[in-house]
Design a protein around this motif. Structure first.
Motif, PDB file in Angstrom:
ATOM      1  N   UNK A 150      -2.895   9.650  17.099  1.00  0.00           N
ATOM      2  CA  UNK A 150      -2.455   9.075  18.380  1.00  0.00           C
ATOM      3  C   UNK A 150      -2.956   7.655  18.549  1.00  0.00           C
ATOM      4  N   UNK A 151      -3.557   7.395  19.694  1.00  0.00           N
ATOM      5  CA  UNK A 151      -4.042   6.053  19.984  1.00  0.00           C
ATOM      6  C   UNK A 151      -5.112   5.581  19.013  1.00  0.00           C
ATOM      7  N   UNK A 152      -5.705   6.498  18.271  1.00  0.00           N
ATOM      8  CA  UNK A 152      -6.754   6.093  17.340  1.00  0.00           C
ATOM      9  C   UNK A 152      -6.213   5.579  16.012  1.00  0.00           C
ATOM     10  N   UNK A 153      -4.906   5.709  15.792  1.00  0.00           N
ATOM     11  CA  UNK A 153      -4.329   5.194  14.540  1.00  0.00           C
ATOM     12  C   UNK A 153      -3.044   4.384  14.722  1.00  0.00           C
ATOM     13  N   UNK A 154      -2.225   4.748  15.708  1.00  0.00           N
ATOM     14  CA  UNK A 154      -0.858   4.186  15.746  1.00  0.00           C
ATOM     15  C   UNK A 154      -0.811   2.667  15.865  1.00  0.00           C
ATOM     16  N   UNK A 155      -1.719   2.099  16.656  1.00  0.00           N
ATOM     17  CA  UNK A 155      -1.716   0.643  16.834  1.00  0.00           C
ATOM     18  C   UNK A 155      -2.132  -0.069  15.555  1.00  0.00           C
ATOM     19  N   UNK A 156      -3.130   0.474  14.896  1.00  0.00           N
ATOM     20  CA  UNK A 156      -3.601  -0.116  13.634  1.00  0.00           C
ATOM     21  C   UNK A 156      -2.498  -0.035  12.592  1.00  0.00           C
ATOM     22  N   UNK A 157      -1.851   1.128  12.539  1.00  0.00           N
ATOM     23  CA  UNK A 157      -0.738   1.313  11.600  1.00  0.00           C
ATOM     24  C   UNK A 157       0.366   0.302  11.890  1.00  0.00           C
ATOM     25  N   UNK A 158       0.647   0.074  13.172  1.00  0.00           N
ATOM     26  CA  UNK A 158       1.731  -0.846  13.548  1.00  0.00           C
ATOM     27  C   UNK A 158       1.456  -2.249  13.005  1.00  0.00           C
ATOM     28  N   UNK A 159       0.216  -2.709  13.171  1.00  0.00           N
ATOM     29  CA  UNK A 159      -0.118  -4.067  12.721  1.00  0.00           C
ATOM     30  C   UNK A 159      -0.157  -4.137  11.196  1.00  0.00           C
ATOM     31  N   UNK A 160      -0.747  -3.117  10.587  1.00  0.00           N
ATOM     32  CA  UNK A 160      -0.869  -3.115   9.119  1.00  0.00           C
ATOM     33  C   UNK A 160       0.513  -3.049   8.462  1.00  0.00           C
ATOM     34  N   UNK A 161       1.345  -2.158   8.975  1.00  0.00           N
ATOM     35  CA  UNK A 161       2.700  -1.996   8.413  1.00  0.00           C
ATOM     36  C   UNK A 161       3.479  -3.308   8.548  1.00  0.00           C
ATOM     37  N   UNK A 162       3.289  -3.977   9.663  1.00  0.00           N
ATOM     38  CA  UNK A 162       4.020  -5.227   9.902  1.00  0.00           C
ATOM     39  C   UNK A 162       3.623  -6.300   8.891  1.00  0.00           C
ATOM     40  N   UNK A 163       2.335  -6.345   8.541  1.00  0.00           N
ATOM     41  CA  UNK A 163       1.832  -7.500   7.788  1.00  0.00           C
ATOM     42  C   UNK A 163       1.520  -7.248   6.315  1.00  0.00           C
ATOM     43  N   UNK A 164       1.427  -5.978   5.916  1.00  0.00           N
ATOM     44  CA  UNK A 164       0.800  -5.722   4.603  1.00  0.00           C
ATOM     45  C   UNK A 164       1.529  -6.381   3.433  1.00  0.00           C
ATOM     46  N   UNK A 165       2.853  -6.538   3.511  1.00  0.00           N
ATOM     47  CA  UNK A 165       3.560  -7.143   2.381  1.00  0.00           C
ATOM     48  C   UNK A 165       3.629  -8.665   2.476  1.00  0.00           C
ATOM     49  N   UNK A 166       3.182  -9.211   3.594  1.00  0.00           N
ATOM     50  CA  UNK A 166       3.271 -10.671   3.770  1.00  0.00           C
ATOM     51  C   UNK A 166       1.925 -11.347   3.567  1.00  0.00           C
ATOM     52  N   UNK A 167       0.901 -10.552   3.322  1.00  0.00           N
ATOM     53  CA  UNK A 167      -0.455 -11.106   3.164  1.00  0.00           C
ATOM     54  C   UNK A 167      -1.013 -10.667   1.819  1.00  0.00           C
ATOM     55  N   UNK A 168      -1.906 -11.467   1.287  1.00  0.00           N
ATOM     56  CA  UNK A 168      -2.581 -11.083   0.040  1.00  0.00           C
ATOM     57  C   UNK A 168      -3.803 -10.253   0.416  1.00  0.00           C
ATOM     58  N   UNK A 169      -3.665  -8.945   0.435  1.00  0.00           N
ATOM     59  CA  UNK A 169      -4.795  -8.111   0.837  1.00  0.00           C
ATOM     60  C   UNK A 169      -5.368  -7.424  -0.403  1.00  0.00           C
ATOM     61  N   UNK A 170      -6.683  -7.473  -0.558  1.00  0.00           N
ATOM     62  CA  UNK A 170      -7.233  -6.831  -1.759  1.00  0.00           C
ATOM     63  C   UNK A 170      -7.700  -5.402  -1.495  1.00  0.00           C
ATOM     64  N   UNK A 171      -7.559  -4.940  -0.271  1.00  0.00           N
ATOM     65  CA  UNK A 171      -7.893  -3.533   0.015  1.00  0.00           C
ATOM     66  C   UNK A 171      -6.658  -2.835   0.569  1.00  0.00           C
ATOM     67  N   UNK A 172      -6.640  -1.513   0.368  1.00  0.00           N
ATOM     68  CA  UNK A 172      -5.491  -0.739   0.851  1.00  0.00           C
ATOM     69  C   UNK A 172      -5.910   0.156   1.997  1.00  0.00           C
ATOM     70  N   UNK A 173      -5.091   0.164   3.047  1.00  0.00           N
ATOM     71  CA  UNK A 173      -5.401   1.008   4.201  1.00  0.00           C
ATOM     72  C   UNK A 173      -4.515   2.253   4.167  1.00  0.00           C
ATOM     73  N   UNK A 174      -5.141   3.420   4.349  1.00  0.00           N
ATOM     74  CA  UNK A 174      -4.401   4.681   4.379  1.00  0.00           C
ATOM     75  C   UNK A 174      -4.722   5.387   5.697  1.00  0.00           C
ATOM     76  N   UNK A 175      -3.807   6.234   6.123  1.00  0.00           N
ATOM     77  CA  UNK A 175      -4.023   6.936   7.392  1.00  0.00           C
ATOM     78  C   UNK A 175      -3.879   8.433   7.183  1.00  0.00           C
ATOM     79  N   UNK A 176      -4.897   9.179   7.598  1.00  0.00           N
ATOM     80  CA  UNK A 176      -4.794  10.637   7.598  1.00  0.00           C
ATOM     81  C   UNK A 176      -4.758  11.064   9.056  1.00  0.00           C
ATOM     82  N   UNK A 177      -3.591  11.559   9.479  1.00  0.00           N
ATOM     83  CA  UNK A 177      -3.402  11.836  10.909  1.00  0.00           C
ATOM     84  C   UNK A 177      -3.006  13.270  11.198  1.00  0.00           C
ATOM     85  N   UNK A 178      -2.274  13.839  10.245  1.00  0.00           N
ATOM     86  CA  UNK A 178      -1.637  15.116  10.576  1.00  0.00           C
ATOM     87  C   UNK A 178      -2.293  16.277   9.852  1.00  0.00           C
TER      88      UNK A 178
END
Ligand code: PA5
Length: 404
Positions: free
Chosen positions: A58-86
């Motif tokens: 819920x609120x503990x992941x969705x906002x972070x996911x929204x920002x990460x999903x929006x930007x992850x392919x447009x930035x050079x990130x050396x770490x990967x973010x994963x979400x375990x929610x369900x």
């Protein structure tokens, strides 16, 4: 002659604004754009793991996911973010299969600290890898049971302020900590949110824009009960999910006169849903408002090549077109088609581009809009009594099972 009433009066823009100002003294999310980010950046600097796994819901992941999903392919990130929610076992297994757990930092995020989904998954993780202060950090309220767990285990924990609700918490440690760790610029995130904050509270362009929109949505809610967000970028899929939670959980309430209120959120993606939900918009019941979200600059020049395919020569007008231009033209065509009908309320938000401040500004705009709609509806945007009964029933069932 005396007169008294208890029905909701029509409320002026100034009165609504005053109510929001009063609320700003109590509700914490409004002031998050002004916070100091040093402790998140300091912590992020020392994270050596490549995989960052957020456990929460819920609120503990969705906002972070929204920002990460929006930007992850447009930035050079050396770490990967994963979400375990369900608690879907196949989802848990398949995600974990692809992660080297010995090179992972787990961030357990729960404001209450006792959410069944989060704690069940966290328990499962304990059976796979040794969890300790070097590979686990906690984000929670200062007196939660999860904080007690962190303290007992000497783990670092970050605070979710009591007056910041889950679905309004993306600009707190909930979002900023994981996003800083993967290498996004969290100061730019707050800059985007602050731009909208200042514009609204200094009565600049966002003041009229948001009050007018909230007033329209609420005053016409009996005609147009469904609010479709039509996002013209697959990068906004996370934003759509976050919007659905923010809108649904905040605005589906009983008001001060015991009347049921609510506006129904729908999130769709262009152009994919042009081949699906758009038909319902165009010819279905007139019960929907449409907000089209466009991205001004994709910072991407992928092109349709100058190629003629035999038999398909009549599609050569596509040749040489950049995909970013095509998707924005598709959005414009949809907007024009909707507006030609003259009976579907439609607005268009064009966000600047694939950068931190753009997505943050959009999200802060929606948080303010949600608060304004709630004020116009005389409801509390920040509680969620409706989801509690199911949690109590589940707990009873699980405890009975444990006893039998
Ligand atoms: O917005 C909310 O309050 C909820 O959606 C919560 O974020 C969700 O239930 C998770 O709660 P918690 O952070 O306490 O685990």
């Amino acid at each position: 002659m005396q007169y008294q009433h208890n029905f909701n009066p029509t409320i002026s823009d100034e009165e609504i604004f005053e109510k929001i100002l009063d609320e700003k003294e109590i509700i914490g999310y409004y002031n998050l754009p002004q916070q100091d980010t040093d402790e998140y950046k300091e912590f992020a600097k020392n994270v050596h793991q490549t995989n960052i796994v957020v456990i929460g819901i819920g609120g503990s992941t969705l906002g972070t996911y929204a920002i990460y999903k929006y930007l992850k392919h447009s930035k050079q990130l050396d770490k990967k973010l994963h979400f375990l929610e369900t608690t879907d076992p196949i989802d848990i297994q398949s995600k974990l299969e692809n992660i080297n757990l010995n090179d992972t930092l787990f961030i357990v995020i729960s404001k209450s600290g006792t959410t069944v989904e989060t704690i069940s998954i966290f328990k499962y993780i304990h059976s796979l890898v040794k969890i300790n202060k070097d590979n686990c950090v906690v984000v929670t309220e200062d007196d939660s049971k999860l904080r007690t767990y962190a303290d007992i285990n000497g783990m670092r924990s970050f605070d979710i302020p009591k007056n910041v609700g889950g679905r309004f918490s993306v600009f707190s440690a909930v979002g900023l900590l994981p996003l800083a760790i993967v290498g996004l610029n969290i100061d730019d995130i707050l800059k985007g949110a602050k731009f909208v904050h200042d514009s609204f509270f200094e009565k600049k362009s966002f003041y009229n824009r948001l009050i007018n929109k909230a007033r329209f949505l609420v005053e016409y809610k009996n005609s147009f009960n469904v609010n479709v967000v039509f996002s013209y970028s697959s990068r906004l899929e996370g934003f759509n999910k976050w919007y659905i939670q923010l809108w649904g959980e905040s605005l589906g309430k009983v008001d001060i006169n015991s009347a049921r209120q609510g506006l129904t959120p729908i999130g769709i993606i262009g152009p994919i849903d042009q081949h699906s939900f758009l038909q319902l918009i165009m010819e279905g019941k007139r019960d929907k408002t449409i907000t089209v979200i466009k991205v001004k600059n994709f910072y991407n020049h992928l092109k349709i090549p100058d190629v003629t395919l035999e038999g398909l020569e009549n599609l050569d007008y596509l040749n040489g077109l950049e995909f970013s231009e095509l998707i924005n033209k598709q959005a414009d065509a949809t907007i024009e088609a909707v507006n030609n009908l003259n009976d579907i309320p439609c607005d268009v938000i064009t966000i600047d581009g694939m950068c931190e401040s753009a997505i943050a500004a959009l999200m802060y705009e929606y948080e303010l809009l949600t608060s304004l709609c709630a004020k116009f509806m005389y409801i509390n945007a920040y509680d969620q009594p409706g989801v509690e009964s199911g949690k109590i029933i589940l707990k009873e069932k699980l405890m009975q099972k444990g006893n039998s």
